[in-house]
Design an enzyme around this catalytic site. Sequence first.
Site, PDB file in Angstrom:
ATOM      1  N   CYS A  56      -9.094  10.776  -3.912  1.00  0.00           N
ATOM      2  CA  CYS A  56      -7.878  11.589  -3.948  1.00  0.00           C
ATOM      3  C   CYS A  56      -8.079  12.938  -4.641  1.00  0.00           C
ATOM      4  O   CYS A  56      -7.469  13.933  -4.235  1.00  0.00           O
ATOM      5  CB  CYS A  56      -6.735  10.794  -4.569  1.00  0.00           C
ATOM      6  SG  CYS A  56      -6.167   9.485  -3.451  1.00  0.00           S
ATOM      7  N   LYS A  87       3.101  10.106  -2.340  1.00  0.00           N
ATOM      8  CA  LYS A  87       2.463  10.171  -1.011  1.00  0.00           C
ATOM      9  C   LYS A  87       2.091   8.779  -0.522  1.00  0.00           C
ATOM     10  O   LYS A  87       1.823   7.883  -1.320  1.00  0.00           O
ATOM     11  CB  LYS A  87       1.193  11.037  -1.087  1.00  0.00           C
ATOM     12  CG  LYS A  87       0.184  10.518  -2.117  1.00  0.00           C
ATOM     13  CD  LYS A  87      -0.962  11.500  -2.321  1.00  0.00           C
ATOM     14  CE  LYS A  87      -1.865  11.111  -3.475  1.00  0.00           C
ATOM     15  NZ  LYS A  87      -2.597   9.863  -3.305  1.00  0.00           N
ATOM     16  N   HIS A 122      -4.878   0.751   5.418  1.00  0.00           N
ATOM     17  CA  HIS A 122      -5.331   1.271   4.113  1.00  0.00           C
ATOM     18  C   HIS A 122      -5.439   0.123   3.097  1.00  0.00           C
ATOM     19  O   HIS A 122      -6.272   0.177   2.189  1.00  0.00           O
ATOM     20  CB  HIS A 122      -4.327   2.320   3.643  1.00  0.00           C
ATOM     21  CG  HIS A 122      -4.705   3.041   2.393  1.00  0.00           C
ATOM     22  ND1 HIS A 122      -5.844   3.795   2.277  1.00  0.00           N
ATOM     23  CD2 HIS A 122      -4.071   3.125   1.187  1.00  0.00           C
ATOM     24  CE1 HIS A 122      -5.895   4.313   1.053  1.00  0.00           C
ATOM     25  NE2 HIS A 122      -4.848   3.914   0.378  1.00  0.00           N
ATOM     26  N   ASP A 127      -2.943  10.997  -9.443  1.00  0.00           N
ATOM     27  CA  ASP A 127      -2.941   9.517  -9.334  1.00  0.00           C
ATOM     28  C   ASP A 127      -3.417   8.768 -10.584  1.00  0.00           C
ATOM     29  O   ASP A 127      -4.203   7.820 -10.475  1.00  0.00           O
ATOM     30  CB  ASP A 127      -3.781   9.076  -8.127  1.00  0.00           C
ATOM     31  CG  ASP A 127      -3.233   9.567  -6.804  1.00  0.00           C
ATOM     32  OD1 ASP A 127      -2.276  10.359  -6.810  1.00  0.00           O
ATOM     33  OD2 ASP A 127      -3.765   9.169  -5.756  1.00  0.00           O
ATOM     34  N   HIS A 147      -2.738  -1.805  -3.578  1.00  0.00           N
ATOM     35  CA  HIS A 147      -2.635  -0.999  -4.801  1.00  0.00           C
ATOM     36  C   HIS A 147      -1.404  -0.104  -4.708  1.00  0.00           C
ATOM     37  O   HIS A 147      -0.940   0.223  -3.619  1.00  0.00           O
ATOM     38  CB  HIS A 147      -3.900  -0.136  -4.995  1.00  0.00           C
ATOM     39  CG  HIS A 147      -4.135   0.817  -3.864  1.00  0.00           C
ATOM     40  ND1 HIS A 147      -4.756   0.450  -2.694  1.00  0.00           N
ATOM     41  CD2 HIS A 147      -3.806   2.121  -3.709  1.00  0.00           C
ATOM     42  CE1 HIS A 147      -4.809   1.480  -1.877  1.00  0.00           C
ATOM     43  NE2 HIS A 147      -4.221   2.512  -2.453  1.00  0.00           N
ATOM     44  N   HIS A 175       2.788   3.423  -2.135  1.00  0.00           N
ATOM     45  CA  HIS A 175       2.700   2.688  -0.881  1.00  0.00           C
ATOM     46  C   HIS A 175       3.780   1.623  -0.739  1.00  0.00           C
ATOM     47  O   HIS A 175       4.028   0.842  -1.650  1.00  0.00           O
ATOM     48  CB  HIS A 175       1.337   1.982  -0.783  1.00  0.00           C
ATOM     49  CG  HIS A 175       0.160   2.920  -0.704  1.00  0.00           C
ATOM     50  ND1 HIS A 175       0.126   4.009   0.135  1.00  0.00           N
ATOM     51  CD2 HIS A 175      -1.035   2.913  -1.354  1.00  0.00           C
ATOM     52  CE1 HIS A 175      -1.036   4.634  -0.008  1.00  0.00           C
ATOM     53  NE2 HIS A 175      -1.761   3.989  -0.908  1.00  0.00           N
ATOM     54  N   ASP A 199       0.061   7.854  -5.770  1.00  0.00           N
ATOM     55  CA  ASP A 199      -0.087   7.029  -4.580  1.00  0.00           C
ATOM     56  C   ASP A 199       1.137   6.115  -4.556  1.00  0.00           C
ATOM     57  O   ASP A 199       1.457   5.483  -5.578  1.00  0.00           O
ATOM     58  CB  ASP A 199      -1.388   6.209  -4.726  1.00  0.00           C
ATOM     59  CG  ASP A 199      -2.228   6.211  -3.469  1.00  0.00           C
ATOM     60  OD1 ASP A 199      -2.118   7.159  -2.665  1.00  0.00           O
ATOM     61  OD2 ASP A 199      -3.029   5.262  -3.303  1.00  0.00           O
TER      62      ASP A 199
END
Length: 190
Positions: free
Chosen positions: A145, A100, A59, A9, A73, A53, A51
Amino acid sequence: MSRALIIVDVQHDFCEGGSLAVAGGTAVATGISRHVDEHGQEYAAVVATADWHVDPGEHWSEQPDYRTSWPVHCRVGTRGADFRPELDPALAHVHAVFRKGEHEAAYSGFEGSTDVHGTRVGLGQWLRERGISEVDVCGIATDHCVRATALDARREGLDTTVLLDLCAGVDPRTTEDALAELRAAGVHVG
Ligand code: VGL
């Protein structure tokens, strides 16, 4: 014995100027690129996680507690989700990127997947298929993470080392707790 490097990340939003900036994140990006330049040939595989999203539910929060909820984020399609440019020299050696968390929180890189000829392959399967028995883990954030990825690596039976000099943590206290938990789980912290 076959060793892989997992770069966790190292994205804009987790570095200085990002929406969830972790102090030292940019220096970690530079340090990882130097590490790959100097030690890349010692790894059978180099992979990165991201990451990624779209709508991760709770979250993301307008009132984040910075433990289980976070400012918006790494939204797919924004610069915040891109890797830091300082990571580019390392990315040139990366064999696969594991994304992810499209619709949920996903701290561990082992929750991520990559596209192999149109099929989604998870990080654990990808490493197993290449006979990887050891992993070095570095990146952001040590207490979230990186922690979750290293714990899952141990659960996968991999000999796991966290390269602490190439990690940055959100909070010194939770970082200390994470390192104690990692050591207790049999992860080397180097
Ligand atoms: C992370 C907080 C929220 C991380 C991801 O990459 O460590 N931290 N989402």
